[in-house]
Design a protein around this motif. Structure first.
Motif, PDB file in Angstrom:
ATOM      1  N   MET A   1       0.528  -1.370  -0.100  1.00 33.90           N
ATOM      2  CA  MET A   1      -0.194  -0.365   0.113  1.00 33.90           C
ATOM      3  C   MET A   1       0.770   1.405   0.378  1.00 33.90           C
ATOM      4  O   MET A   1       1.853   1.298   0.512  1.00 33.90           O
ATOM      5  CB  MET A   1      -0.933  -0.255   1.167  1.00 33.90           C
ATOM      6  CG  MET A   1      -1.544   1.547   1.032  1.00 33.90           C
ATOM      7  SD  MET A   1      -4.065   0.921   2.573  1.00 33.90           S
ATOM      8  CE  MET A   1      -3.183   2.878   3.573  1.00 33.90           C
ATOM      9  N   VAL A   2       0.238   2.156  -0.629  1.00 33.52           N
ATOM     10  CA  VAL A   2       0.882   3.647  -0.514  1.00 33.52           C
ATOM     11  C   VAL A   2       0.693   4.194   0.643  1.00 33.52           C
ATOM     12  O   VAL A   2      -0.126   4.291   0.974  1.00 33.52           O
ATOM     13  CB  VAL A   2       0.686   4.091  -2.180  1.00 33.52           C
ATOM     14  CG1 VAL A   2       0.884   5.411  -1.772  1.00 33.52           C
ATOM     15  CG2 VAL A   2       1.324   3.788  -3.010  1.00 33.52           C
ATOM     16  N   LEU A   3       1.892   5.133   0.975  1.00 33.40           N
ATOM     17  CA  LEU A   3       1.425   5.827   2.463  1.00 33.40           C
ATOM     18  C   LEU A   3       1.806   7.507   1.984  1.00 33.40           C
ATOM     19  O   LEU A   3       2.952   7.051   1.951  1.00 33.40           O
ATOM     20  CB  LEU A   3       2.299   5.057   3.415  1.00 33.40           C
ATOM     21  CG  LEU A   3       1.344   4.222   4.500  1.00 33.40           C
ATOM     22  CD1 LEU A   3       2.230   2.999   5.622  1.00 33.40           C
ATOM     23  CD2 LEU A   3       0.286   4.267   4.587  1.00 33.40           C
ATOM     24  N   LEU A   4       1.089   8.290   1.685  1.00 34.27           N
ATOM     25  CA  LEU A   4       1.421   9.427   1.711  1.00 34.27           C
ATOM     26  C   LEU A   4       1.785  10.683   2.810  1.00 34.27           C
ATOM     27  O   LEU A   4       1.916  11.349   2.163  1.00 34.27           O
ATOM     28  CB  LEU A   4      -0.071  10.315   0.628  1.00 34.27           C
ATOM     29  CG  LEU A   4      -0.034   9.372  -0.569  1.00 34.27           C
ATOM     30  CD1 LEU A   4      -1.148   9.893  -0.785  1.00 34.27           C
ATOM     31  CD2 LEU A   4       1.503   9.686  -1.246  1.00 34.27           C
ATOM     32  N   ASN A   5       1.618   9.470   4.174  1.00 30.96           N
ATOM     33  CA  ASN A   5       0.977  10.344   5.495  1.00 30.96           C
ATOM     34  C   ASN A   5       0.761  12.150   5.630  1.00 30.96           C
ATOM     35  O   ASN A   5       1.008  13.052   5.572  1.00 30.96           O
ATOM     36  CB  ASN A   5       3.145  10.274   5.902  1.00 30.96           C
ATOM     37  CG  ASN A   5       3.587   9.190   6.109  1.00 30.96           C
ATOM     38  OD1 ASN A   5       2.752   8.548   6.678  1.00 30.96           O
ATOM     39  ND2 ASN A   5       4.592   9.104   4.865  1.00 30.96           N
ATOM     40  N   ASN A   6      -0.554  12.567   4.894  1.00 30.62           N
ATOM     41  CA  ASN A   6      -1.296  13.399   4.904  1.00 30.62           C
ATOM     42  C   ASN A   6      -2.383  12.886   4.365  1.00 30.62           C
ATOM     43  O   ASN A   6      -3.369  11.360   4.828  1.00 30.62           O
ATOM     44  CB  ASN A   6      -0.514  14.355   3.264  1.00 30.62           C
ATOM     45  CG  ASN A   6      -1.035  13.663   2.296  1.00 30.62           C
ATOM     46  OD1 ASN A   6      -1.860  12.960   2.182  1.00 30.62           O
ATOM     47  ND2 ASN A   6      -0.038  14.723   1.362  1.00 30.62           N
ATOM     48  N   LEU A  12      -7.641   7.403   0.124  1.00 33.22           N
ATOM     49  CA  LEU A  12      -7.230   6.656  -1.025  1.00 33.22           C
ATOM     50  C   LEU A  12      -7.400   5.010  -0.773  1.00 33.22           C
ATOM     51  O   LEU A  12      -6.708   3.963  -1.037  1.00 33.22           O
ATOM     52  CB  LEU A  12      -6.242   6.933  -1.402  1.00 33.22           C
ATOM     53  CG  LEU A  12      -6.460   8.447  -2.529  1.00 33.22           C
ATOM     54  CD1 LEU A  12      -5.146   9.132  -3.334  1.00 33.22           C
ATOM     55  CD2 LEU A  12      -7.443   8.716  -4.064  1.00 33.22           C
ATOM     56  N   LYS A  13      -7.402   5.275   0.551  1.00 33.58           N
ATOM     57  CA  LYS A  13      -7.141   3.160   0.957  1.00 33.58           C
ATOM     58  C   LYS A  13      -7.860   2.664   0.778  1.00 33.58           C
ATOM     59  O   LYS A  13      -7.292   1.726  -0.226  1.00 33.58           O
ATOM     60  CB  LYS A  13      -7.551   3.214   2.691  1.00 33.58           C
ATOM     61  CG  LYS A  13      -7.503   2.451   3.500  1.00 33.58           C
ATOM     62  CD  LYS A  13      -7.656   2.424   4.573  1.00 33.58           C
ATOM     63  CE  LYS A  13      -7.410   1.268   6.005  1.00 33.58           C
ATOM     64  NZ  LYS A  13      -6.706   0.608   5.777  1.00 33.58           N
ATOM     65  N   GLU A  17      -6.138  -0.322  -2.288  1.00 34.54           N
ATOM     66  CA  GLU A  17      -5.897  -1.749  -1.397  1.00 34.54           C
ATOM     67  C   GLU A  17      -6.744  -2.646  -2.700  1.00 34.54           C
ATOM     68  O   GLU A  17      -6.909  -4.250  -2.478  1.00 34.54           O
ATOM     69  CB  GLU A  17      -6.672  -2.586   0.090  1.00 34.54           C
ATOM     70  CG  GLU A  17      -6.024  -0.799   1.147  1.00 34.54           C
ATOM     71  CD  GLU A  17      -6.652  -1.470   1.695  1.00 34.54           C
ATOM     72  OE1 GLU A  17      -7.723  -1.827   2.320  1.00 34.54           O
ATOM     73  OE2 GLU A  17      -6.462  -1.272   3.268  1.00 34.54           O
ATOM     74  N   SER A  18      -7.245  -2.325  -3.483  1.00 37.24           N
ATOM     75  CA  SER A  18      -7.813  -3.153  -4.770  1.00 37.24           C
ATOM     76  C   SER A  18      -6.999  -3.430  -5.975  1.00 37.24           C
ATOM     77  O   SER A  18      -6.097  -3.350  -5.925  1.00 37.24           O
ATOM     78  CB  SER A  18      -9.084  -1.650  -5.454  1.00 37.24           C
ATOM     79  OG  SER A  18      -8.293  -0.961  -6.253  1.00 37.24           O
TER      80      SER A  18
END
Length: 52
Positions: A1-6, A12-13, A17-18
């Motif tokens: 998963m991508v974490l943008l930390n904002n 976009l969670k 995860e799709s």
């Protein structure tokens, strides 16, 4: 998963995860490996990092 930390992380969670996102990510990996693609791989989420 991508974490943008904002604030985009929660928004976009589900998308990150799709199965369709995983497919897109694999496609992009192949394209980056075989071609010149813009933006650079490390800059794909720059807009989201700069605009929480």
């Amino acid at each position: 998963m991508v974490l943008l930390n904002n604030s985009w992380d929660e928004i976009l969670k589900e998308d990150f995860e799709s199965a369709s996102y995983r497919d897109l990510r694999e496609f992009l990996k192949t394209e980056y490996f075989n071609h010149t693609v813009y933006p650079a791989m490390n800059d794909i989420y720059n807009a989201l990092n700069l605009t929480p």
